[in-house]
Every structure is written in C-alpha cells, then in structure tokens.
Design a protein around this motif. Structure first.
Motif: not given
Length: 738
Positions: A19-43
């Motif tokens: 269950d903890m791994f599933n929560v981490m997967l959800l967090w990683i998915f949030a990292f991917i989304v916000f990371g890509i958006v952050g690179v496009s905005m602030f690179a």
C-alpha cells in the motif's frame, strides 16, 4: 524478538509495504506531471548575476532601469556579505572581499549546488525539497521574480508563478503524503486485529482496558471527632476544591508574568505574592492532613502536592537568605513550574488524556527504538560515504560524518528538516571545489608524509548525496515519524459519545461497591448482588438496569457469577463489573471468536435461568396448594382457587412487578438468549425433568415462560437419553464448542 510492541510495528510496516508503494506511485505520478510542467515553465529562468548592483553596466538601458542582461554580468566586484546576506566580520565593521561576477542558478554553499528546473531530474529534486517545507519560500519568491532567459530577475514581476508551487504543496503535502498516515494506521489495526472491528467492538476493546485497571475505591473514613468531621466536610466540598483550582490558575498567570530584567519593586511584590500562594497551598495540605491523618499519603496526588509545596518553601527560603548561586536553588525554581500539573487532577478530561498518553508510552518507546536503529544504520552508511568531506555551511566540526555519534546527531537534525538540503549540498561537493584523493596523495608524497597512500580527499559525491539524503528523509520523516502519529491515534482512541458505558458509569459502580464493601476487601456476599444492581439501577446506571430488565436476565447473570463458586462464596470486584459490562454491551460487541463463545455460554445460562424460573413458579404453586390442603376443610378447598388460577395470579403478579421495574427503561440490555443451543442442567437430571414436566402440566399454555421451559424439557430428555444418569462435570467457560 523480545519486544512485542516493536514486533507489531515492524510487521505492520512490512505488511503495508504494498500500500505504501501504491501511495509512492501516486506521488511519483504527481512528480512527473509537475516536473514536466515545471521544466516547460522555468527552464533557464532562475539564473541571475551574483552581483545585484551590476545594472549600471547595461549601456543599452536607460538610467534607473531594472533590466539586466547576462552579457553585462562580467568582471569582478567588492562585497562585504556572503551569499546569505550576513557580514563577513560584523555589521559594525564592514570588511569587503573581491568576488567574480557569475551568471548562475541560486547556489547554496561551496558545492555550487542549488535549485532549478533546467532538466527533469533537478525539477523533481526541487519539488521534493519544496514538499519538505524547508526554505520552500525561497523557491517560491524566486519564481515570482523571473523575467525571461538571459535577463536579471526583477522583484515580484511574475507573482502568478506562485500558484504552481501552491498547487504542488496542497496536492503533495496535504493529500498524498497524508495517505501515508492512513496506510500506517490501517496496517497497525490489521495486525492488531482491529481493522475488522465495528465501532461497538472497538469501544468494547477500549472499555476492557479500562476495566482491567479499575480498582475498588478505598472506604471513606469519616472522622468521629466533631472538629475533624467539619474539616473533612470542608475539604470535600466542591466550593473548596473549585477555589483551590482558581488559585492555581491565578498562580500560573502570575508566574507567566515574570520576566528577565523586571524592576526591583515588581520582584519584591512577586516574592510576597508567591508567599501568599504558598500559604494557601500549605493551608490546604494541613486541612487535608487533619481530615485524613495518615490516609493523606495514600493518594499519590496528595504526595505530589506536598512535594511541590515543600520545594517552593525551600526555594523561597534559600532565595531570601542570599543563596541564589546554589545549584540546588536553580533546581528548586524549576520544580516550581510543576504547580501547573496540579490542574490535571482537577480537570477530568485532561486527566483522561494524560492517562492515555501514559498508556501509549510503551508503544512510543518501541517507535523510538525503531527510529534509533534506522538512524544508526544510516549514520554508519554515511561514515563510509561522506567521512572527511570538506566543511561548508551545513557541515562543520560538530555536524559531520567523521564518527558515528556526530553522524547520528546530524541525521537527527535532518529529520527535523532544519536546513537539511544545505547539508545534502555540502556532502555533494565535487571537483574543482574540493581536493580529490589522488591529488591529496600526490601532495602528501610531495611533502614526504609517511603513509601518504592512506590519505583521502575531501570530495563527496553529488549523486550519492542526493540519493542518500532523499531516501533518509523520505523514509525517516514521511514513514517512521508518521508512525508516531499512527501509534498515538491508536492509543488515543477514546470511547465514543454514543457508547452505552462511560467513565461516569464506572465511577458510579465504584461508589456503590464501596458502600457495600466498607472494609475495602474487594469482595461482597452473593446475597447482596440484587442490592448492588438495584442501587445501580436507581443511579440510572446501565450496569444495573440491564440486569433488572426481567427475572430471567437477573437469574442468567447471577448463574454466570456463581460459576466455579461454592455455596456462600463471595463476588469479586473486577469479575462482577466485567460480567455486568459484557451483559450491557451484548455478545455482538465482542470480537468474532469471542462472540461465538459468548453466545454459546449465554444460551447455556439462559436455559438454566429458564429452568430455574419455571421450577420456582412450580414450587410456588405447590406451596399454595399445600396451604389450602393443610386447613382440612373440604369447603375451603372447594372454594379455593384452582391450580390454573394460582398460576395465573402468580404470572400476573410477576408481570406487574416487571412492568413497575421497567417504568424507567434501561439504557442497554443484551438479549436473554442470543442463540438457541442445547444446554446442560443440574447434576440431578431426573429431578430437573420431573419439575419441568410437572410445571408444564400445571400452568396455562399461554404463560410467557412455557415456550422456553418446553424447549428446555425436550433438550434435557434428549441429553438424558444420550448420556448416563450421572451428569459429568463440565465448566461452560472452558467449552470449545457444542
């Protein structure tokens, strides 16, 4: 292997790994989304010139313009402050150093590592640091200053960029990471068996813990002397107790008003006021001692009050005699703060919370032990990787990995989140900002130092530093520290307001038991059981009301309490209150395995109670018939009531008494028989069958107890056919099944 609570925590953490791994997967998915958006905005947008005053060098911009360009960030400049804005020497002594102008991302320390969104990896690292809330505002404010690539930031020119980081904090910290606590609580409940419990069952488990610690109250010794009797009544009067509570509150407020550097007049007044409070406390203790004599020291709270007052008197006495430099005086002044704890004994809900906290100490100690093992393992690992790394802003002579002790202290600081990313960046220093091992060996050989081959450099590893500290903070702060919250939530589970039993009901039982047990032996006679439950019922206590629901219920509870007891033996306090409590809650309030056994036992006790009731009614009929037959007058016998009339009168009389008893309905009562199962009777099986059969022949078929008696008769006959006439000894409490 020796600590059960620690085993439970480790097993719970292991069980929730998926269950903890599933929560981490959800967090990683949030990292991917916000990371890509952050690179496009602030690179490339966080770059700035190290010299903020280079704007005058922009020849193509008008005077006073805030626009600066990368091409003009060249040369050198003088500065009297470091990267954090602190003076090199002192604010009053300006000391300038010469620095080169550098166009770079925000850096922290000598390693030149910082935060930016130039690529996806560092974007995720920056987002992780923001999620820890440590210096996240620096990233937020830096994002509001960005203009365009190659241009110097301008203060608050792009405030809309802050919504990106606010959205990340809300999603990551307030939702996803909080799921970790829920997963841990659920895992602990599953491993402890509480996950499948209903609200009633969880309340009963908590009530069982309270019952196991419940003790009979000491008998109230009322002084016979008139003077002591008046003093005893005074100290037990609610007005007196409330007055002492107000005095304690005033004393707390007065202690909070003291400050360093206060005037001599206020200090003198405070001494007199302190003496006034002590006189009041001392008068309270003296009055209680006169009322209770040596029984005063039986109550731990009285002993605590006595120690606090005695230490306060000693502290003021030593202070007045000029012994302010004594170390013991400093300790006594600290003890004065414990006056505030006296409020605990007078606030019932606060006392319950403190009790729950004390009960959770073993589980908290297990969590601390698990955390200590985790910190020690990472400290040893850190010694192997970062020992001897060059000092910087985060690493210094007491904050490093040169030995295990300093490593543990450093990691404890990281757990608190205090500038942990600065330590991480200092440990990630790499050439050319440090000396490599090869360079250090060559230098030692050049100097002719013996054992030069054993020399190591002062460089760290950037990737190793990121992985080490991110993993430690993620597991330690988001899992193990949340484990404390999960343990506290599990131990601070209080009885719900809708639960049928409460603390007041238990206190009522203690007071009634004290009246019936004046010698405080912890036992009462079985013949006083009805008096006990009647007093409880009169006090609107369900512990008594459920027993008086009907005669069958009373007989059922009495039979259960008399199990394994010889005639004339006494009832014990803890067993009695536990038995009454489970009858209030009912079998459905127990965990499943205990519920099944309880239903079997209840069926057994209910059948015995039905047989006992029918037999009692039959013997009453026989007694009435013998009364009429003893007169010897045939006319009286002819004129007397028939058997059916006697049974009807007895039944109506008993029904009327039950109706009166139930005028105030009990708050809770378990059913008489939860499951219809075969039951055991007395040793004299033939006598029991004869009594029940005679009763069924004598009473009317409409009697409310004939159905139960008829069922009992059939089961007794079937049991007699299956068994011998000699009934075997069997304890229903130890029956494993029917």
């Amino acid at each position: 292997n020796k600590i059960k609570s620690l085993q439970l925590l480790i097993v719970a953490v292991q069980a929730c790994a998926v269950d903890m791994f599933n929560v981490m997967l959800l967090w990683i998915f949030a990292f991917i989304v916000f990371g890509i958006v952050g690179v496009s905005m602030f690179a490339g947008m966080f770059y700035s010139c190290s010299d903020g005053d280079f704007l005058y060098m922009n020849e193509n911009e008008p005077d006073g313009s805030l626009v600066g360009w990368r091409e003009n960030c060249v040369g050198i400049y003088w500065s009297s402050v470091n990267l954090d804005g602190d003076s090199f020497v002192a604010d009053s002594m300006e000391t300038k150093l010469l620095f080169p102008r550098v166009w770079s991302n925000p850096a922290d320390g000598a390693s030149s590592l910082g935060y930016h969104f130039d690529h996806f990896g560092m974007a995720c690292q920056t987002l992780f640091e923001v999620s820890t809330f440590e210096q996240w505002s620096d990233v937020l404010f830096a994002s509001t200053d960005i203009t365009r690539r190659g241009q110097q930031p301008i203060s608050k020119i792009a405030t809309s960029n802050s919504f990106f980081f606010h959205a990340w904090v809300v999603l990551s910290c307030f939702f996803v990471l909080q799921l970790v606590i829920g997963v841990l609580v659920d895992a602990i409940n599953q491993k402890s068996g509480k996950a499948l419990y209903t609200a009633l069952q969880r309340n009963w488990v908590q009530m069982e813990l309270q019952l196991s610690r419940l003790k009979p109250l000491k008998a109230v010794v009322i002084p016979k002397s008139k003077f002591r009797n008046q003093v005893w009544a005074t100290v037990n009067y609610s007005t007196f107790q409330n007055t002492i509570t107000v005095v304690i509150l005033l004393n707390i407020l007065f202690m909070a008003s003291e400050s360093y550097g206060q005037s001599d007049d206020y200090t003198l007044v405070s001494i007199y006021i302190n003496w006034g409070f002590i006189v009041i406390y001392l008068a309270e203790i003296l009055l209680k001692f006169v009322a209770y004599l040596h029984y005063f020291f039986v109550d731990p709270w009285n002993v605590f009050d006595f120690v606090v007052v005695l230490s306060s008197i000693t502290e003021l006495t030593l202070s007045g005699s000029g012994g302010s430099g004594l170390q013991v005086l400093r300790v006594l002044r600290i003890l004065k703060v414990f006056r505030t704890i006296r409020l605990v004994r007078r606030a019932r809900r606060l006392r319950l919370i403190v009790g729950a906290l004390l009960r959770s100490i073993p589980h908290i100690a297990s969590s601390l032990l698990l955390l200590a093992l985790f910190v020690f393992l990472f400290a040893v690992l850190g010694m192997q990787i970062f020992a001897g790394v060059r000092m910087g802003y985060g690493l210094h002579r007491r904050n490093n990995f040169d030995n295990a002790l300093y490593g543990c202290l450093l990691l404890l600081r990281v757990l608190t989140g205090e500038n942990w990313e600065t330590v991480m960046r200092d440990c990630g220093i790499e050439p050319p900002f440090c000396t490599t091992t090869d360079e250090a060996i060559q230098e030692m050989i050049r100097r002719g130092v013996p054992d030069a081959a054993e020399t190591i450099g002062d460089c760290g590893t950037q990737m190793g530093s990121l992985v080490f500290f991110d993993a430690f903070y993620l597991i330690g702060n988001n899992v193990l520290l949340n484990l404390f919250i999960a343990v506290l939530l599990d131990n601070f589970f209080t009885l719900q307001s809708t639960f049928v039993l409460s603390e007041s009901h238990l206190e009522s039982f203690q007071k009634v038991w004290r009246d019936l047990d004046p010698l405080s032996r912890g036992v009462i006679s079985i013949w006083r059981f009805r008096e006990l439950v009647e007093r409880l019922h009169a006090d609107n206590n369900p512990l008594g009301s459920c027993v008086l629901a009907n005669e069958i219920k009373f007989r059922c509870v009495r039979i259960e309490l008399m199990q394994d007891r010889l005639e004339g033996q006494e009832l014990e306090f803890l067993e009695t209150v536990s038995t009454l409590s489970i009858h209030v809650v009912g079998a459905h309030g127990l965990p499943y395995a205990e519920m099944v056994k309880r239903q079997e036992k209840m069926a057994y006790y209910s059948q015995l109670a039905a047989v006992s009731r029918v037999t009692s009614l039959y013997r009453s009929v026989t007694k009435h018939l013998m009364t009429y037959s003893s007169t010897g007058n045939e006319e009286d016998m002819d004129a007397g009531p028939t058997i059916a009339q006697i049974c009807k009168n007895l039944s109506e009389d008993y029904t009327r008494r039950e109706t009166v008893a139930l005028a105030h309905p009990p708050r809770a009562a378990a059913s008489v028989a939860e499951i219809s199962l075969s039951a055991l009777g007395t040793k004299d099986l033939d006598r029991a069958i004869m009594d029940v059969r005679a009763m069924l022949e004598a009473v009317q078929r409409t009697d409310r107890y004939t159905a139960g008696a008829h069922s009992a008769l059939l089961q007794l006959i079937a049991e007699r056919e299956r068994r011998s006439n000699v009934w075997p000894q069997e304890n229903p409490k130890r029956r494993e099944g029917v």
